[in-house]
Each structure stands twice: as structure tokens, then as C-alpha cells.
Write a protein that holds these residues in place. Structure first.
Motif, PDB file in Angstrom:
ATOM      1  N   ASP A 126       0.806  -1.227   0.000  1.00 35.79           N
ATOM      2  CA  ASP A 126       0.000   0.000   0.000  1.00 35.79           C
ATOM      3  C   ASP A 126       0.836   1.274   0.000  1.00 35.79           C
ATOM      4  OD1 ASP A 126      -2.315  -1.578   0.118  1.00 35.79           O
ATOM      5  OD2 ASP A 126      -2.201  -1.653   2.312  1.00 35.79           O
ATOM      6  N   VAL A 127       2.101   1.180  -0.391  1.00 39.66           N
ATOM      7  CA  VAL A 127       2.945   2.366  -0.466  1.00 39.66           C
ATOM      8  C   VAL A 127       3.367   2.559  -1.915  1.00 39.66           C
ATOM      9  CG1 VAL A 127       5.060   3.484   0.289  1.00 39.66           C
ATOM     10  CG2 VAL A 127       3.771   2.056   1.886  1.00 39.66           C
ATOM     11  N   LYS A 128       3.016   3.693  -2.491  1.00 42.42           N
ATOM     12  CA  LYS A 128       3.377   3.960  -3.864  1.00 42.42           C
ATOM     13  C   LYS A 128       4.861   4.273  -3.975  1.00 42.42           C
ATOM     14  CE  LYS A 128      -1.171   5.764  -5.181  1.00 42.42           C
ATOM     15  NZ  LYS A 128      -1.911   6.935  -5.717  1.00 42.42           N
ATOM     16  N   ALA A 129       5.401   4.066  -5.184  1.00 37.55           N
ATOM     17  CA  ALA A 129       6.790   4.417  -5.432  1.00 37.55           C
ATOM     18  C   ALA A 129       6.974   5.925  -5.299  1.00 37.55           C
ATOM     19  CB  ALA A 129       7.204   3.950  -6.823  1.00 37.55           C
ATOM     20  N   VAL A 130       8.125   6.320  -4.804  1.00 39.85           N
ATOM     21  CA  VAL A 130       8.465   7.741  -4.752  1.00 39.85           C
ATOM     22  C   VAL A 130       8.877   8.166  -6.159  1.00 39.85           C
ATOM     23  CG1 VAL A 130      10.093   9.431  -3.839  1.00 39.85           C
ATOM     24  CG2 VAL A 130       9.150   7.671  -2.331  1.00 39.85           C
ATOM     25  N   LEU A 131       8.247   9.205  -6.656  1.00 37.94           N
ATOM     26  CA  LEU A 131       8.491   9.668  -8.025  1.00 37.94           C
ATOM     27  C   LEU A 131       9.640  10.670  -8.043  1.00 37.94           C
ATOM     28  CD1 LEU A 131       7.218   9.181 -10.837  1.00 37.94           C
ATOM     29  CD2 LEU A 131       5.942  11.312 -10.506  1.00 37.94           C
ATOM     30  N   LEU A 132      10.605  10.402  -8.904  1.00 32.70           N
ATOM     31  CA  LEU A 132      11.765  11.276  -9.041  1.00 32.70           C
ATOM     32  C   LEU A 132      11.630  12.127 -10.295  1.00 32.70           C
ATOM     33  CD1 LEU A 132      14.649   8.728  -8.260  1.00 32.70           C
ATOM     34  CD2 LEU A 132      13.262  10.057  -6.648  1.00 32.70           C
ATOM     35  N   ASP A 133      11.848  13.423 -10.140  1.00 37.18           N
ATOM     36  CA  ASP A 133      11.853  14.307 -11.304  1.00 37.18           C
ATOM     37  C   ASP A 133      12.937  15.375 -11.193  1.00 37.18           C
ATOM     38  OD1 ASP A 133      10.904  16.011  -9.368  1.00 37.18           O
ATOM     39  OD2 ASP A 133       8.986  16.439 -10.353  1.00 37.18           O
ATOM     40  N   GLY A 134      13.803  15.203 -10.171  1.00 40.87           N
ATOM     41  CA  GLY A 134      14.888  16.160  -9.994  1.00 40.87           C
ATOM     42  C   GLY A 134      14.497  17.449  -9.321  1.00 40.87           C
ATOM     43  N   GLU A 135      13.235  17.564  -8.906  1.00 39.18           N
ATOM     44  CA  GLU A 135      12.752  18.839  -8.386  1.00 39.18           C
ATOM     45  C   GLU A 135      12.044  18.756  -7.047  1.00 39.18           C
ATOM     46  OE1 GLU A 135      13.491  21.595  -9.919  1.00 39.18           O
ATOM     47  OE2 GLU A 135      14.237  20.718 -11.781  1.00 39.18           O
ATOM     48  N   HIS A 136      11.400  17.637  -6.737  1.00 42.26           N
ATOM     49  CA  HIS A 136      10.441  17.629  -5.633  1.00 42.26           C
ATOM     50  C   HIS A 136      10.705  16.585  -4.559  1.00 42.26           C
ATOM     51  CE1 HIS A 136       8.203  19.483  -9.077  1.00 42.26           C
ATOM     52  NE2 HIS A 136       7.964  20.373  -8.129  1.00 42.26           N
ATOM     53  N   VAL A 137      11.879  16.011  -4.504  1.00 43.03           N
ATOM     54  CA  VAL A 137      12.197  15.051  -3.455  1.00 43.03           C
ATOM     55  C   VAL A 137      12.344  15.787  -2.121  1.00 43.03           C
ATOM     56  CG1 VAL A 137      14.046  13.563  -2.559  1.00 43.03           C
ATOM     57  CG2 VAL A 137      13.218  13.262  -4.894  1.00 43.03           C
ATOM     58  N   THR A 138      11.797  15.208  -1.054  1.00 44.63           N
ATOM     59  CA  THR A 138      11.922  15.779   0.288  1.00 44.63           C
ATOM     60  C   THR A 138      12.835  14.907   1.143  1.00 44.63           C
ATOM     61  OG1 THR A 138      10.056  14.532   1.201  1.00 44.63           O
ATOM     62  CG2 THR A 138       9.553  16.636   0.108  1.00 44.63           C
ATOM     63  N   VAL A 139      13.267  15.443   2.266  1.00 48.07           N
ATOM     64  CA  VAL A 139      14.093  14.646   3.171  1.00 48.07           C
ATOM     65  C   VAL A 139      13.302  13.459   3.698  1.00 48.07           C
ATOM     66  CG1 VAL A 139      15.633  16.536   3.815  1.00 48.07           C
ATOM     67  CG2 VAL A 139      13.539  16.178   5.119  1.00 48.07           C
ATOM     68  N   GLU A 140      11.995  13.638   3.845  1.00 46.93           N
ATOM     69  CA  GLU A 140      11.152  12.528   4.299  1.00 46.93           C
ATOM     70  C   GLU A 140      11.095  11.428   3.239  1.00 46.93           C
ATOM     71  OE1 GLU A 140      10.368  16.045   6.624  1.00 46.93           O
ATOM     72  OE2 GLU A 140      10.215  15.749   4.453  1.00 46.93           O
ATOM     73  N   ASP A 141      11.060  11.805   1.957  1.00 43.73           N
ATOM     74  CA  ASP A 141      11.103  10.813   0.874  1.00 43.73           C
ATOM     75  C   ASP A 141      12.377   9.989   0.955  1.00 43.73           C
ATOM     76  OD1 ASP A 141       8.690  11.676  -0.248  1.00 43.73           O
ATOM     77  OD2 ASP A 141       9.684  13.090  -1.601  1.00 43.73           O
ATOM     78  N   VAL A 142      13.477  10.662   1.193  1.00 43.86           N
ATOM     79  CA  VAL A 142      14.766   9.968   1.259  1.00 43.86           C
ATOM     80  C   VAL A 142      14.762   8.958   2.406  1.00 43.86           C
ATOM     81  CG1 VAL A 142      17.263  10.234   1.560  1.00 43.86           C
ATOM     82  CG2 VAL A 142      15.980  11.945   0.257  1.00 43.86           C
ATOM     83  N   ALA A 143      14.263   9.371   3.562  1.00 45.41           N
ATOM     84  CA  ALA A 143      14.220   8.465   4.713  1.00 45.41           C
ATOM     85  C   ALA A 143      13.297   7.285   4.446  1.00 45.41           C
ATOM     86  CB  ALA A 143      13.768   9.228   5.956  1.00 45.41           C
ATOM     87  N   THR A 144      12.183   7.531   3.771  1.00 39.54           N
ATOM     88  CA  THR A 144      11.235   6.456   3.467  1.00 39.54           C
ATOM     89  C   THR A 144      11.864   5.407   2.558  1.00 39.54           C
ATOM     90  OG1 THR A 144       9.334   7.925   3.716  1.00 39.54           O
ATOM     91  CG2 THR A 144       8.998   5.933   2.418  1.00 39.54           C
ATOM     92  N   VAL A 145      12.509   5.853   1.501  1.00 46.45           N
ATOM     93  CA  VAL A 145      13.153   4.915   0.579  1.00 46.45           C
ATOM     94  C   VAL A 145      14.306   4.190   1.267  1.00 46.45           C
ATOM     95  CG1 VAL A 145      14.523   4.744  -1.549  1.00 46.45           C
ATOM     96  CG2 VAL A 145      12.469   6.188  -1.487  1.00 46.45           C
TER      97      VAL A 145
END
Length: 511
Positions: free
Chosen positions: A3-22
Motif C-alpha cells: 500500500d505504499v506507492k513508489a516515490v516519483l523522481l523528477d529532480g525537483e520535488h524530493v523531500t528529506v522525508e522521501d529519502v528516509a522512506t526509501v
């Protein structure tokens, strides 16, 4: 994860929380369609440059001091392979799996911006390795933090070539074997690709981002633990009154004062001015000022990380719209070096004041509690040596907090004559945070012991919840025993942040 979608990378919108999640939850990543198009267009530009033989650093020239050496089109691919093999000489312990996952994600995000000229198939393999759990063995030491994190990042690139080593399903394997077991195939690097993979700040940024997330959790925990200590020392919460902090309106100081007021609401153990003493020692009275200042550091660090995780840190950079290839210095890690050094200092201070509170808890001259919180003072030592350990850790932090960013040493025959040492700063920051977690764990264990003497039934609802969580893993020390394992367990729980979430259900969300 389910139930967790992939984190989408586009070079612009990654957050520190995204990094920790991955990094920690094995969440997959994917690249946006628009980013894929930019990557493809940028690659065409590289191929045109190679075919025309135009002088472009690292594409039709050598590297560093060899930037004046022309490379023929037929040697362009071999140049990239040689680059990775020669630069893969980092040393030390391997980076942790979460840090490597963060590293892979951040490198992919930087490449997806479309300024680096990598082939889509090479970027896809990097993404596939991350999503399939092929984690390169990346030694921690060897980066100067400028020209990118060259040596460690080269170990990442080796695995994409089917070389080096990788962790896969709990095994440390040759890179090619790990790829094969995951159903993946290595790539043959082409022009510009080796440089695109290793010229960046992703080692320092991956370590720094995960360290920041831990630091943020510890900052909240520090307020909770301090509130419990205030109660056990019969402190005076009037020092946390909104009026006091409104006239020195640092947002972080106001936030910590608010945290403490909410954490102490309903306490039967705190006192009023003049009831026992007129005012508390600084380690209690100045909590909003000191903890708040450390929060200011975290605010600064988060701002810099938020920029860095979405930056193009390659060299040279290709600008499609302008039709330019520009050699610059975005690989220089000075912004991260300063941020990590600042983080070390801010978090070291949280530990410094925590150790002073621990001293007040165990020193009978500074409290009305039994000496060293011992149930048989003299016969048993109680918490005496826990304070020694805390003192040792804060002293070690003072050494680690020495700024790495003020150092530099020339490299590549003085072509690269100023470097940031940002990766060293990030590695030391991670060590500092580990030490801070143990210092806070010691204070919490000692405060819980003090609560046995002053009466845990008098604690505020929020701090009573913290006490109960602690008691779920550490029973009262009614007679002398080793507490090393206790400290480690509590430190790990504080770093995870789950106890903070449980207490916030009672106190409300803390700043």
C-alpha cells in the motif's frame, strides 16, 4: 512495502522525508515521464558532441589535471570505464544499507534533472538495482567532498558495470553475481556516463539527510526527557511561560517553551517560585533557549538539504535550451560541509545540557534524591557510572564537532586546489547523533529511576506515558546490574521516533 506507492523522481520535488522512506522502508522509486524525456534529449546532445569532436571536459578530454589531454571518439567509452576503475579506491567500513539506498535514490534524482547526459538505460539500471535490493558495497572513507564524492561513488558505478561488490538478500557478492541473481544485466559505460555517475555530492548528502532525520527525532525526545527531569527535580515551569519567550521571539525557542508547557500539564511534582527554590539551575531554566537554539540549527540544515537533494551537482552540465556545455563547480560540497558541521555543533549542545541534567539527578548535593539514585547508597553504586559514560560521550562529541569544513588539501596536481571535506563532516555528524542518542537515553533512564523516589503517580500524563514506555524495556534498577544493553535499547528507540509519536498522542504534536 504494501500500500505504499513508489516515490516519483523528477529532480525537483524530493523531500528529506522521501529519502528516509526509501532508505528505511524499502519503498521503490520511479522516474517521471517528463524527466525521462529530458534525460533522452540531453543524451542526444552528448552523442552529437562526441561525433563532432568538440572539446568538452570529461567527454573528449581527460579528467582533473588531464583535462588538457584530448580523447578521440573511439576512446570515449574506454575513458569512462578507466575512470570508474581507477577512482574506485575508497576505504573503510561499508556504508549502511539505508545510507546506500539514500545514495542511489539521490544520484538517480540528480541524473533525472537532465543536465548530466547519461543514457536512459544506465539510469534505468540504477533504479532497478535500488528497487531489486542490489546495494553496492560503498566504503565510507576517501572523499574530499569536491570534484564530487569521487572515490566512494565509483564503487556504486562499478556494480552497474558488473564489477565491484554488492549486498543482495543478506549476502555480500561480486557485483556481477548480485546483478545476475536479481535478474539484471550490467551496462557498458559510454561517453560522459562514468563522470555523470561519480561527480556529485550524494555521499555526503545521503549520510547527512538520514542523520538530520534522526537529529529531528532526538530534538523532540530531548524536550520530553527534559520535562521528566524537571518534574523529578521539582522544577519551576514558570520559566517556560509564554510571556517570557514572547519578548525574545525566536520561533524555535517559543516552540520548545510551548512543548514543555504541554508536556508538564497536569504534573503534581513541579513547584512554584519560592516553594522550594526561587529559580532553577540553567540546565532546567534555560531549556527553551538552549534546545530552541539547537532547533534553529536543524531549521538551517533542513533548508540546505532540501536544496541539495534536488540539485544537479555534475560537471560539466549540459543546457539543452541554451545549447551550452559549461564546466562549473556544483560538485563542490561546501554548503553541505557547513551544514553538517553546524549540525554537529547544535546536536552536541543538546547532549551537553542533557549530561548536566543527569548530573543533577545523580548528585545528592544538587537534589533531594538519594546519592546516585541508589537504593543502598554505598553498598550499591546505582546510576553513578551512567553519568561517567554520558560525560565521556559529550567529551567525544567535542572532538567530533571540530569543523571539517575549515580544512582543505589540494589534489590532482593542484588543479583541484580547494576542497570541502563535506563527507567527513557528514560522517562525523552521524557519529555525534549516535552519541547524543545514548546521552539522552542515559538521562531518561536516570529520570525514570528518580521518578521511583519522588512518585511516578505524580507525573504529568505526557511524561507518565514516556515513563511507561521506558519501563516497557528497562525495569527499575532496584539493585546494581549492568545497564549497557538498556542504554543501547533506549537509544535505538529514541532514534526511531516511535516513543515521540506515542507521547504526542497525549501532549499534542510537538514542534
Amino acid at each position: 512495502m504494501e500500500d505504499v506507492k513508489a516515490v516519483l523522481l523528477d529532480g525537483e520535488h524530493v523531500t528529506v522525508e522521501d529519502v528516509a522512506t526509501v532508505a528505511h522502508e524499502n519503498v521503490a522509486v520511479a522516474i517521471s515521464d517528463a524527466a525521462w524525456q529530458r534525460v533522452k534529449d540531453c543524451r542526444k546532445m552528448v552523442e552529437e558532441l562526441v561525433s563532432t569532436g568538440k572539446v568538452v571536459y570529461g567527454v573528449t578530454t581527460g579528467f582533473g589535471k588531464f583535462s588538457d589531454v584530448h580523447i578521440s571518439p573511439e576512446d570515449a567509452a574506454q575513458l569512462q570505464v578507466n575512470l570508474i576503475r581507477s577512482h574506485a579506491c575508497a576505504v573503510g567500513q561499508p556504508m549502511s544499507i539505508p545510507a546506500v539506498r539514500a545514495l542511489m535514490m539521490l544520484r538517480a534524482n540528480a541524473l533525472s534533472k537532465g543536465y548530466s547526459g547519461i543514457r536512459p538505460e544506465t539510469l534505468q539500471l540504477l533504479i532497478d538495482c535500488l528497487n531489486h535490493g542490489v546495494h553496492p558495497v560503498v566504503p565510507e572513507q576517501g572523499s574530499l567532498g569536491a570534484s564530487g564524492d569521487l572515490a566512494p561513488l565509483s564503487h556504486l558505478a562499478l556494480v552497474l558495470m558488473g564489477e565491484g561488490e554488492a549486498f543482495y538478500q543478506g549476502e555480500r557478492l561480486p557485483g556481477g553475481e548480485a546483478l545476475k541473481k536479481a535478474g539484471l544485466s550490467p551496462i557498458q559505460l559510454q561517453a560522459k556516463e562514468g563522470l555523470a555517475l561519480i561527480n556529485g555530492t550524494q555521499i555526503m548528502t545521503s549520510i547527512g539527510t538520514l542523520t538530520y532525520v534522526k537529529a529531528k527525532a532526538l530534538a523532540k525526545a530531548a524536550d520530553m526527557i527534559a520535562a521528566l527531569t524537571v518534574e523529578c527535580l521539582r522544577g519551576i515551569p514558570e520559566a517556560f511561560a509564554e510571556e517570557v519567550h514572547r519578548v525574545r521571539p525566536y520561533p524555535e525557542q517559543l516552540g520548545v517553551a510551548s512543548n514543555l508547557r504541554r508536556l508538564l500539564t497536569g504534573s503534581k511534582l513541579t513547584t512554584e517560585q519560592g516553594e522550594i527554590r526561587v529559580q532553577d539551575a540553567y540546565s532546567l531554566r534555560c531549556l527553551p533557549q538552549v534546545h530552541g537554539a539547537s532547533r534553529q540549527v536543524l531549521t538551517y540544515v533542513e533548508d540546505k538539504l532540501s536544496i541539495e537533494v534536488n540539485s544537479a551537482t555534475d560537471n560539466p552540465l549540459l543546457f539543452l535550451e541554451e545549447g551550452k556545455v559549461i564546466s562549473g563547480g556544483n560538485f563542490h560540497g561546501q554548503p553541505m560541509a557547513f551544514a553538517m558541521d553546524f549540525l554537529k555543533i547544535g546536536m552536541s549542545e543538546l547532549a551537553n545540557i542533557s549530561e548536566r541534567r543527569t548530573e543533577r539527578l545523580v548528585n545528592p548535593a544538587l537534589s533531594e534524591l538519594p546519592a546516585f539514585l541508589s537504593h543502598q547508597p554505598g553498598v550499591e553504586s546505582g546510576m553513578m557510572i551512567l553519568q561517567y559514560v554520558s560525560a565521556s560521550l559529550v567529551s567525544e562529541n567535542k572532538v567530533l564537532a571540530h569543523p571539517a569544513s575549515v580544512d582543505s588539501i589540494p589534489s590532482s596536481a593542484n588543479q583541484e586546489d580547494h576542497v570541502s571535506m563535506g563527507t567527513t563532516a557528514a560522517r562525523h555528524a552521524a557519529q555525534v547523533i549516535d552519541n547524543v542518542s545514548k546521552v539522552l537515553a542515559i538521562e531518561l533512564i536516570c529520570a525514570a529511576e528518580a521518578a521511583e523516589f519522588v512518585g511516578a503517580e505524580g507525573l504529568a500524563p505526557a511524561t507518565r506515558k514516556l515513563y511507561d514506555l521506558l519501563r516497557g524495556v528497562v525495569p527499575p534498577v532496584l539493585t546494581d546490574r549492568s545497564t549497557s544493553a538498556d542504554i543501547e535499547k533506549v537509544a535505538a528507540a529514541l532514534l526511531q521516533g516511535k516513543w515521540v509519536q506515542e507521547v504526542e498522542k497525549i501532549s499534542g504534536e510537538l514542534m
